[in-house]
Write a protein that holds these residues in place. Structure first.
Motif, PDB file in Angstrom:
ATOM      1  N   VAL B 222     -18.816  89.121 -84.266  1.00 22.30           N
ATOM      2  CA  VAL B 222     -19.915  89.171 -83.296  1.00 22.30           C
ATOM      3  C   VAL B 222     -19.429  89.844 -82.021  1.00 22.30           C
ATOM      4  CG1 VAL B 222     -21.504  87.791 -81.902  1.00 22.30           C
ATOM      5  CG2 VAL B 222     -20.880  87.019 -84.205  1.00 22.30           C
ATOM      6  N   ALA B 223     -20.045  90.946 -81.664  1.00 20.52           N
ATOM      7  CA  ALA B 223     -19.735  91.588 -80.389  1.00 20.52           C
ATOM      8  C   ALA B 223     -20.823  91.237 -79.381  1.00 20.52           C
ATOM      9  CB  ALA B 223     -19.658  93.103 -80.557  1.00 20.52           C
ATOM     10  N   VAL B 224     -20.400  90.776 -78.207  1.00 25.40           N
ATOM     11  CA  VAL B 224     -21.342  90.510 -77.116  1.00 25.40           C
ATOM     12  C   VAL B 224     -20.995  91.446 -75.970  1.00 25.40           C
ATOM     13  CG1 VAL B 224     -22.181  88.802 -75.460  1.00 25.40           C
ATOM     14  CG2 VAL B 224     -21.657  88.114 -77.803  1.00 25.40           C
ATOM     15  N   ILE B 225     -22.009  92.100 -75.449  1.00 28.78           N
ATOM     16  CA  ILE B 225     -21.829  93.062 -74.357  1.00 28.78           C
ATOM     17  C   ILE B 225     -22.611  92.540 -73.160  1.00 28.78           C
ATOM     18  CG2 ILE B 225     -22.250  95.438 -73.601  1.00 28.78           C
ATOM     19  CD1 ILE B 225     -22.364  94.835 -77.295  1.00 28.78           C
ATOM     20  N   ALA B 226     -22.011  92.501 -71.983  1.00 25.99           N
ATOM     21  CA  ALA B 226     -22.731  91.997 -70.810  1.00 25.99           C
ATOM     22  C   ALA B 226     -22.207  92.674 -69.557  1.00 25.99           C
ATOM     23  CB  ALA B 226     -22.559  90.480 -70.687  1.00 25.99           C
ATOM     24  N   THR B 227     -23.068  92.788 -68.567  1.00 21.29           N
ATOM     25  CA  THR B 227     -22.664  93.404 -67.308  1.00 21.29           C
ATOM     26  C   THR B 227     -21.401  92.726 -66.783  1.00 21.29           C
ATOM     27  OG1 THR B 227     -24.957  93.952 -66.813  1.00 21.29           O
ATOM     28  CG2 THR B 227     -23.422  93.899 -64.955  1.00 21.29           C
ATOM     29  N   LEU B 228     -21.418  91.400 -66.723  1.00 17.75           N
ATOM     30  CA  LEU B 228     -20.265  90.628 -66.280  1.00 17.75           C
ATOM     31  C   LEU B 228     -19.932  89.600 -67.350  1.00 17.75           C
ATOM     32  CD1 LEU B 228     -21.393  90.050 -62.574  1.00 17.75           C
ATOM     33  CD2 LEU B 228     -19.706  91.702 -63.404  1.00 17.75           C
ATOM     34  N   PRO B 229     -18.659  89.239 -67.491  1.00 16.88           N
ATOM     35  CA  PRO B 229     -18.285  88.251 -68.518  1.00 16.88           C
ATOM     36  C   PRO B 229     -19.127  86.991 -68.384  1.00 16.88           C
ATOM     37  CG  PRO B 229     -16.318  89.235 -67.562  1.00 16.88           C
ATOM     38  CD  PRO B 229     -17.485  89.724 -66.743  1.00 16.88           C
ATOM     39  N   LEU B 230     -19.427  86.385 -69.530  1.00 15.41           N
ATOM     40  CA  LEU B 230     -20.292  85.203 -69.540  1.00 15.41           C
ATOM     41  C   LEU B 230     -19.506  83.903 -69.706  1.00 15.41           C
ATOM     42  CD1 LEU B 230     -23.089  86.637 -71.849  1.00 15.41           C
ATOM     43  CD2 LEU B 230     -23.373  86.031 -69.441  1.00 15.41           C
ATOM     44  N   THR B 231     -18.269  84.009 -70.172  1.00 17.54           N
ATOM     45  CA  THR B 231     -17.516  82.788 -70.480  1.00 17.54           C
ATOM     46  C   THR B 231     -16.142  82.811 -69.820  1.00 17.54           C
ATOM     47  OG1 THR B 231     -16.633  83.857 -72.465  1.00 17.54           O
ATOM     48  CG2 THR B 231     -18.576  82.474 -72.750  1.00 17.54           C
ATOM     49  N   ARG B 232     -15.604  81.618 -69.614  1.00 14.70           N
ATOM     50  CA  ARG B 232     -14.175  81.479 -69.341  1.00 14.70           C
ATOM     51  C   ARG B 232     -13.509  81.157 -70.677  1.00 14.70           C
ATOM     52  NH1 ARG B 232     -14.836  77.728 -64.713  1.00 14.70           N
ATOM     53  NH2 ARG B 232     -17.068  77.821 -64.978  1.00 14.70           N
ATOM     54  N   ASP B 233     -12.217  80.978 -70.711  1.00 16.18           N
ATOM     55  CA  ASP B 233     -11.468  80.635 -71.932  1.00 16.18           C
ATOM     56  C   ASP B 233     -11.478  81.762 -72.965  1.00 16.18           C
ATOM     57  OD1 ASP B 233     -11.706  78.127 -70.693  1.00 16.18           O
ATOM     58  OD2 ASP B 233     -13.397  77.583 -71.980  1.00 16.18           O
ATOM     59  N   GLU B 234     -11.937  82.943 -72.587  1.00 11.30           N
ATOM     60  CA  GLU B 234     -11.939  84.077 -73.516  1.00 11.30           C
ATOM     61  C   GLU B 234     -11.531  85.311 -72.721  1.00 11.30           C
ATOM     62  OE1 GLU B 234     -15.221  83.706 -76.906  1.00 11.30           O
ATOM     63  OE2 GLU B 234     -16.130  83.949 -74.932  1.00 11.30           O
ATOM     64  N   THR B 235     -10.988  86.301 -73.393  1.00  9.95           N
ATOM     65  CA  THR B 235     -10.602  87.534 -72.712  1.00  9.95           C
ATOM     66  C   THR B 235     -11.635  88.613 -72.977  1.00  9.95           C
ATOM     67  OG1 THR B 235      -8.303  86.929 -73.064  1.00  9.95           O
ATOM     68  CG2 THR B 235      -8.756  89.212 -72.402  1.00  9.95           C
ATOM     69  N   TRP B 236     -12.400  88.921 -71.971  1.00 16.91           N
ATOM     70  CA  TRP B 236     -13.395  89.985 -72.102  1.00 16.91           C
ATOM     71  C   TRP B 236     -12.728  91.333 -71.853  1.00 16.91           C
ATOM     72  CZ3 TRP B 236     -18.952  89.508 -72.616  1.00 16.91           C
ATOM     73  CH2 TRP B 236     -19.374  88.193 -72.872  1.00 16.91           C
ATOM     74  N   GLN B 237     -13.141  92.328 -72.618  1.00 13.74           N
ATOM     75  CA  GLN B 237     -12.703  93.695 -72.401  1.00 13.74           C
ATOM     76  C   GLN B 237     -13.720  94.373 -71.487  1.00 13.74           C
ATOM     77  OE1 GLN B 237      -9.813  94.736 -74.110  1.00 13.74           O
ATOM     78  NE2 GLN B 237      -9.770  92.582 -74.739  1.00 13.74           N
TER      79      GLN B 237
END
Lengths: 280, 280
Positions: B222-237
């Motif tokens: 599952v790829a999620v794309i967002a203007t700004l990261p939505l979660t902590r505890d994960e590494t957004w690219q």
């Protein structure tokens, strides 16, 4: 047979009373249980709700009811699948953009061996004869009119296309560009124009009563179009067989009607739908 | 600045966890309060919800949450009006049909003096630069490819059109045909690819935690794309400035990226949006 519902008004109007009776035909008082769809024009925008659940139990239908959307043009459809599998892509109303306006279309019936040439622009996404007919109408309008024509030319063109398409089978439809609403009966389509003095009405499918005088102003004019009448205590008119009517500002402004007109009984209409293999 | 959200997966997935954080930016944790829209592909069909109410209070958003729609491609947008009045016709995502498929598009940014010639097919219904850019892309794709081209040609064509349009200003967008999803960053666009082994994550905007291992199977992607990261505890690219990425089956399959890539800080991205007159 699927059921159609349309509304055309001279002021933004809440369709919930009519919709409440209509949606109950989607699984409670009738068997149109393969999904439903409703589209509301708001200005040039469209709010479109599709559901492949029966409308009587649909959370989308609950939202539509709770939301009290006011609109000048509404098109709704309860589906009993006759052609094309039940899927979201086959759920009416269908929407396309033409001349910088959204158009909505819902069909009740069944077209046989209808396979027009690829019109060069609009193509069906799903597998219904209905969406194919809609694309055929829009392809021809676009080819004929690079810009939106006046009302008389638009009506004449849609009447001509309707006469062509209905040779392929049952073609009851409602169509709107957010300004006017076209309704065509191959078999059964009823309508009522509500205007002052407003009275009371009771839904046929539910024990719900409304006093329109309480929810309208004297200048309001509201046309409701439905496969079968939705209320008692009111006199519904019927479109003649093969009649195309154009509604604007809550009333019929143009009509293309055989002379002499023939009106089909509800029993006959349902029988024809059955014989054509359209589920009822 | 408006906020974008996209999802592209290899199996129909419920976007509600991400949407819950995203929607709270529409009026609770942030000020994107001029309406929102979300479109879900289901097979070839699209379920489209638009609302001109702030998403944090919207009954449509409540429905979307309650309904747990599973989809392989989702596009959502929270709007803070920068151009064009707030109206339903100006609410993203926009939808058109091309090659017998629906396409959805949402834009975050602002194009200056962007007035392409009438492309002959698609015209905006509303008054936003965003819908105009979408129509421009589709008009050019249609003109270039009478039938849908292969993935490489499609990506190259969209990359070329993107390079042209972004010369007019800020052009962060997500675009999908229900099969793949294109994401382009002028400034800020982040993404994450979730796959086995799945972990836990907590929303940045709400005290909500999810254990993805409980709601997925090992083969899910599952790829999620967002203007700004939505979660902590994960590494957004992060997408690089002027990078166009194509997602398919839950992962990036093609990218068009400047060499060397430049990554914008959140502060800088927000400052550029402010300076361009895009509300933040």
């Amino acid at each position: 047979m699927c059921q159609l519902l349309g509304m055309n008004c001279n002021t933004p109007t809440d369709i919930m009373f009519s919709f409440e009776g209509f949606r109950r035909r989607g699984g409670i008082t009738d068997h149109h249980a393969d999904g439903f769809g409703i589209g509301f024009f708001e200005g040039k925008g469209v709010r479109l709700f599709h559901d492949d659940k029966p409308s009587a139990n649909s959370p989308v239908a609950d939202l539509v009811r709770a939301y009290q959307i006011k609109s000048e043009n509404v098109i709704a459809h309860i589906r009993k699948a006759s052609q094309g599998q039940t899927s979201l892509a086959n759920t009416h109303p269908f929407m396309r953009e033409l001349w910088g306006e959204y158009w909505l279309f819902a069909h009740n019936g069944h077209l046989i061996d209808f396979s027009p040439e690829d019109g060069g622009f609009y193509r069906p996404v799903g597998s219904t004869d209905s969406e194919l007919a809609f694309c055929h109408i829009l392809n021809n309008l676009r080819r004929r009119f690079p810009e939106k024509p006046d009302e008389a030319d638009l009506f004449a063109a849609i009447a001509e296309l309707t006469r062509e398409i209905r040779t392929y089978g049952l073609f009851n439809f409602v169509l709107s560009d957010g300004d006017c609403l076209f309704a065509h009966a191959s078999t059964l389509l009823h309508y009522i124009v509500r205007k002052a003095p407003f009275g009371k009405a009771r839904l046929l499918d539910d024990d719900v009563m409304i006093d329109f005088a309480e929810v309208t102003t004297p200048s309001d004019k509201v046309a409701v179009i439905a496969t079968l009448p939705l209320t008692r205590d009111e006199t519904w008119q019927q479109l003649a067989v093969n009649e195309l009517a154009m509604f604007r500002q809550g009333d019929i402004v143009r009509t293309d009607k055989p002379d002499p007109p023939v009106y089909m009984s509800v029993e006959e209409g349902l029988e024809i739908a059955r014989a054509a293999g359209v589920s009822v």
